[in-house]
Each structure stands twice: as C-alpha cells, then as structure tokens.
Write an enzyme that holds these catalytic residues in place. Sequence first.
Site, PDB file in Angstrom:
ATOM      1  CD  GLU A 130       7.841   0.317  13.052  1.00 39.29           C
ATOM      2  OE1 GLU A 130       9.019  -0.097  13.230  1.00 39.29           O
ATOM      3  OE2 GLU A 130       7.151   0.795  13.958  1.00 39.29           O
ATOM      4  CG  PHE A 159       4.041  -0.980   2.134  1.00 38.91           C
ATOM      5  CD1 PHE A 159       4.193  -0.546   0.839  1.00 38.91           C
ATOM      6  CD2 PHE A 159       5.004  -1.825   2.677  1.00 38.91           C
ATOM      7  CE1 PHE A 159       5.281  -0.955   0.082  1.00 38.91           C
ATOM      8  CE2 PHE A 159       6.090  -2.235   1.924  1.00 38.91           C
ATOM      9  CZ  PHE A 159       6.228  -1.796   0.626  1.00 38.91           C
ATOM     10  CB  ILE A 337     -10.040 -16.944 -21.792  1.00 41.74           C
ATOM     11  CG1 ILE A 337      -9.873 -18.324 -21.118  1.00 41.74           C
ATOM     12  CG2 ILE A 337     -11.289 -16.908 -22.672  1.00 41.74           C
ATOM     13  CD1 ILE A 337     -10.964 -18.695 -20.130  1.00 41.74           C
ATOM     14  N   GLY A 340      -4.388 -11.519 -26.604  1.00 42.98           N
ATOM     15  CA  GLY A 340      -3.739 -10.191 -26.602  1.00 42.98           C
ATOM     16  C   GLY A 340      -4.637  -9.098 -26.055  1.00 42.98           C
ATOM     17  CD  GLU A 363      -6.235  -5.905   5.752  1.00 41.93           C
ATOM     18  OE1 GLU A 363      -7.008  -6.648   6.366  1.00 41.93           O
ATOM     19  OE2 GLU A 363      -6.560  -4.811   5.275  1.00 41.93           O
ATOM     20  CD  GLU A 367       4.445 -16.584   1.013  1.00 46.58           C
ATOM     21  OE1 GLU A 367       4.050 -15.429   1.296  1.00 46.58           O
ATOM     22  OE2 GLU A 367       4.378 -17.055  -0.136  1.00 46.58           O
TER      23      GLU A 367
HETATM   24  C1  FAD Z   1      -0.721  -1.763  -1.131  1.00 49.91           C
HETATM   25  C2  FAD Z   1      -0.442  -2.109   0.290  1.00 49.91           C
HETATM   26  C3  FAD Z   1      -1.243  -1.600   1.291  1.00 49.91           C
HETATM   27  C4  FAD Z   1      -0.951  -1.869   2.628  1.00 49.91           C
HETATM   28  N1  FAD Z   1      -1.700  -1.278   3.624  1.00 49.91           N
HETATM   29  C5  FAD Z   1      -1.272  -1.347   4.912  1.00 49.91           C
HETATM   30  C6  FAD Z   1      -1.910  -0.563   5.942  1.00 49.91           C
HETATM   31  O1  FAD Z   1      -2.898   0.143   5.709  1.00 49.91           O
HETATM   32  N2  FAD Z   1      -1.386  -0.602   7.189  1.00 49.91           N
HETATM   33  C7  FAD Z   1      -0.301  -1.373   7.512  1.00 49.91           C
HETATM   34  O2  FAD Z   1       0.118  -1.350   8.672  1.00 49.91           O
HETATM   35  N3  FAD Z   1       0.315  -2.136   6.572  1.00 49.91           N
HETATM   36  C8  FAD Z   1      -0.139  -2.127   5.276  1.00 49.91           C
HETATM   37  N4  FAD Z   1       0.490  -2.868   4.296  1.00 49.91           N
HETATM   38  C9  FAD Z   1       1.651  -3.679   4.666  1.00 49.91           C
HETATM   39  C10 FAD Z   1       1.410  -5.168   4.496  1.00 49.91           C
HETATM   40  O3  FAD Z   1       0.560  -5.648   5.489  1.00 49.91           O
HETATM   41  C11 FAD Z   1       2.789  -5.845   4.481  1.00 49.91           C
HETATM   42  O4  FAD Z   1       3.420  -5.492   3.247  1.00 49.91           O
HETATM   43  C12 FAD Z   1       2.676  -7.355   4.589  1.00 49.91           C
HETATM   44  O5  FAD Z   1       2.227  -7.724   5.866  1.00 49.91           O
HETATM   45  C13 FAD Z   1       4.028  -8.054   4.320  1.00 49.91           C
HETATM   46  O6  FAD Z   1       5.059  -7.473   5.027  1.00 49.91           O
HETATM   47  P1  FAD Z   1       6.435  -7.058   4.282  1.00 49.91           P
HETATM   48  O7  FAD Z   1       6.047  -6.262   3.078  1.00 49.91           O
HETATM   49  O8  FAD Z   1       7.303  -6.411   5.273  1.00 49.91           O
HETATM   50  O9  FAD Z   1       7.053  -8.402   3.793  1.00 49.91           O
HETATM   51  P2  FAD Z   1       7.996  -9.364   4.668  1.00 49.91           P
HETATM   52  O10 FAD Z   1       7.380  -9.579   5.992  1.00 49.91           O
HETATM   53  O11 FAD Z   1       9.376  -8.823   4.649  1.00 49.91           O
HETATM   54  O12 FAD Z   1       7.939 -10.685   3.839  1.00 49.91           O
HETATM   55  C14 FAD Z   1       8.709 -10.899   2.652  1.00 49.91           C
HETATM   56  C15 FAD Z   1       8.427 -12.304   2.147  1.00 49.91           C
HETATM   57  O13 FAD Z   1       8.820 -13.269   3.134  1.00 49.91           O
HETATM   58  C16 FAD Z   1       7.728 -14.065   3.505  1.00 49.91           C
HETATM   59  N5  FAD Z   1       7.822 -14.374   4.915  1.00 49.91           N
HETATM   60  C17 FAD Z   1       7.943 -13.536   5.955  1.00 49.91           C
HETATM   61  N6  FAD Z   1       8.029 -14.198   7.112  1.00 49.91           N
HETATM   62  C18 FAD Z   1       7.932 -15.514   6.798  1.00 49.91           C
HETATM   63  C19 FAD Z   1       7.918 -16.714   7.556  1.00 49.91           C
HETATM   64  N7  FAD Z   1       7.983 -16.703   8.885  1.00 49.91           N
HETATM   65  N8  FAD Z   1       7.808 -17.882   6.900  1.00 49.91           N
HETATM   66  C20 FAD Z   1       7.737 -17.917   5.558  1.00 49.91           C
HETATM   67  N9  FAD Z   1       7.732 -16.832   4.785  1.00 49.91           N
HETATM   68  C21 FAD Z   1       7.810 -15.631   5.403  1.00 49.91           C
HETATM   69  C22 FAD Z   1       6.497 -13.227   3.215  1.00 49.91           C
HETATM   70  O14 FAD Z   1       5.342 -14.028   3.065  1.00 49.91           O
HETATM   71  C23 FAD Z   1       6.914 -12.558   1.929  1.00 49.91           C
HETATM   72  O15 FAD Z   1       6.751 -13.453   0.866  1.00 49.91           O
HETATM   73  C24 FAD Z   1       0.156  -2.681   2.959  1.00 49.91           C
HETATM   74  C25 FAD Z   1       0.939  -3.230   1.930  1.00 49.91           C
HETATM   75  C26 FAD Z   1       0.656  -2.959   0.622  1.00 49.91           C
HETATM   76  C27 FAD Z   1       1.544  -3.532  -0.448  1.00 49.91           C
END
Ligand code: FAD
Length: 388
Positions: A130, A159, A337, A340, A363, A367
Amino acid sequence: MDFTLSEEQKMIQKTVRDFVNKELKPLEQEVLKNEREGRHGISSEKVKELQTKARDIGFWGINTPEEYGGANLGPIMSVLIAMELGRTFVPFSFGGSADNILYECNEEQKEEYLIPLINGERRSCFALTEPGAGSDARNIKMKAEKDGDHWVLNGEKVFITGGNEADFAMVFAVTDKEKGANGGVTCFLVDREMGWKSEYIHTMGEWGPATLVFENVRVPEKNILGELGHGFSLGMKWIGQGRYMIPARAIGSAERLLQMAIDYSQTRVTFGKPISERQAIQWMIADSAVEIEAAKWIVFRAAWMAENGMDARHQSSMAKLNGGLMANQVVDRVMQIHGGMGYTKELPIERWYRELRLYRIFEGTDEIQRRTIARNLLKGHAKVGELL
Ligand SMILES: Cc1cc2nc3c(=O)[nH]c(=O)nc-3n(C[C@H](O)[C@H](O)[C@H](O)COP(=O)(O)OP(=O)(O)OC[C@H]3O[C@@H](n4cnc5c(N)ncnc54)[C@H](O)[C@@H]3O)c2cc1C
C-alpha cells in the site's frame, strides 16, 4: 558432497536452454522495438502460442501438482529453469502455473480461481503493498468491514505486478484492527467485476505495475482465501518463494551479460590491442565470474533446503540479497566494458540494467533481507559456522 546434476536435471536444463535459443532469443529485437514504442514486449497471444509449444515438449505447470496436470518439478528444477529463462529478457514464463497460496482454495474456489488460472483462462495479481506499507507490510491499512454475508473493502494498493491485466486479485485487508497482522489480516479473492479499478504506474523498467483502488467493493464472505484473520502468513508464504526464484533468474541474465562482455572485449580494439588484454577489463570479467558462481551456489542451497522440507527462509534471504547485488554489479561492469555502446538502446544492456535494478527492491529490499539475516543470527535462529 556431490555438485553434479542428475541426468534428468541436465536434460531439463539443456531443453530449456534450446527453447530459449530457438524460440525466445529471436524475439529480442522485436521486444525492444515494441517496448520503445510503448507496447508490451510480446503480446499475450504470442505468449500463449509459445506456452503451447513449450507444453508440447513437457514444460507446463513446472510447480503445479500432478493432480492438476502439472509437472511438479520442485524447487531445484524450478531454479534451474529460471536460470535458463533469465538468459533472455523476453518476458516469458511457462504456462500452467498458479500462485502457491491458491492451493489453499476450497473446492468451490478452486473451480473459480485456481483451475482457470492454471489453464491460462484467468489472470491473477498479488495485492499486499500500500502507499503507506511496503517493507512494513504488517502495517497495511486497507479496511474490510463486515456487512451481512459480504465484506466491504476500502483502500488502495500500489505497485501491483499484473494489476492492469488481472481479472482477479488476492487482496490483503484488515478485518480486525486490534489484532492487525497477528490474526487480523485476511486474504480475499476479488474479481475485477466486483468493482476495483487499476491504473498503470510508469517505472524505470518495463514491469508496468498498477495501483488498485477499492471504493466500497463488496466481496462475498465465500471469497475469503483460507481462514478469516490468517491472511498475513499467506502473504509471507507467497513472497517466500520469490526469494530464491528472483536471484535464480538474475544468474541467467548475469551469465548472458558476462558472455556479451567477454565477446565484445575480444573484438574492441583501443590503442592497438583488444581491450580484453587490459588488466582493468580482465578484473571486471573475473570478479563477475566469481560473483555469479558464488550466487549460484547460495541459490541452489536455498532451493535444496526447500526441496527437502527444511526451513529455507534464512538461506533464501541471503540468496535474494546476494543475487540482486551481484546482478547489478555485473550489468554495471558489462555496460562499462561496452563503453558508449553499452549505454545505447541498440544493445539490450541498458534494458537489463533497468530490469535488474528492480531485483534489489521488490519482494523484500536489500535492507529488509539484511534485517532478516541479522535478526536470525542475533536471535539464534541461524548460527555462523553451523555444521552443515
Ligand atoms: C515493479 C514493482 C513491482 C512490484 N510488485 C508487487 C506486487 O506484485 N505485489 C505487491 O504487493 N507489491 C509489489 N511491489 C512492492 C514492493 O514489494 C515494495 O516496493 C517493496 O517491498 C518496498 O516497499 P516500499 O516501496 O514501500 O519502500 P519502503 O518500505 O518505504 O522503503 C524505503 C527504503 O527504506 C528502506 N527501509 C525500510 N524499512 C527499513 C528498515 N527497517 N531498516 C532499514 N531500511 C529500511 C527500504 O529498504 C528502502 O530502501 C512491487 C514493487 C515494484 C517497484
């Protein structure tokens, strides 16, 4: 210790490699052209045609139990196959598969969702993330309120892979706010006709996920997957499998990319010599080969543990973290490698670069994998130097 593949595994590996060479690689230029012009890389009709061809040579339902017409090959074969399919960027997977959690369907649900999905008549998507809850999936807010023999869903998912194409979604919503992820999240099977809307999200790669909007979407009680309040563990089960399958695919891509770099370095001449004779280039080739090899064995071990009924979560997190990082290092070096040319759209390197970047995010980000691995070690669920 025996690192050799069985005759059957070797045969499957070779058959998939031949399929990729013969059927998929010839489509690569067309895929690049279509994507550049804003279309899907290959049409769903073409995917179906290829899936039918693959079925004729036995590739159907790789992980689907035999009782549903599948081959049920198990985790090791699945990673071998994913490595081979990863050798092309043509967006293709074998048919006859269904999301692992849909085997929790009751008999009626199986007829309506699981079996049509296996047969390619319906398309699903997995809707957990969400706007306010990605890594922190326990914090989802989508509300499901009981109204007679229905549940009314309100909220937004983001997403969601395949969310534009799916005709039903596995939607995770809060049915008991007090309990939250500890018994208060439920998974619903929600048909598009029940009223959710999807919107395409433009991303760096060609993945094209969607936002799903739910405004008073009424879902019959009978569409609960599994038990009321037991949705969160289903969500984690769905995600768990990807943690060794994603890096498996990354290994195939990295191997193909590295071969491209080896070939190019031997023909590109600068200052009177092929660049392959320069140590700077050789080190990039050597480091990539070592990292690919290491990634492969972490993935195989995770898959082997899953195949043998062991808890593979720790190894799978290591496989996902390492595999995603490895592939990004390799594609970056391969681009370097190629100089351009590597940066142009004439070669597929930049396309792979954009796709592989995702492997460190979805997935479970890098982190989050590190958090899982460290927690397991700190809490003693896994031990450093444990006897194998
Ligand atoms: C192309 C794509 C396809 C996807 N497909 C699906 C899907 O089919 N179904 C679905 O449900 N989701 C899907 N996702 C969602 C995806 O799983 C999430 O984007 C991902 O889990 C990260 O969540 P967020 O984007 O909210 O980032 P956030 O959770 O907000 O994280 C932001 C940053 O903070 C870091 N962070 C967060 N918590 C911590 C912590 N405790 N300690 C240290 N660092 C932390 C993260 O690693 C990241 O670098 C998809 C995403 C993309 C981009």
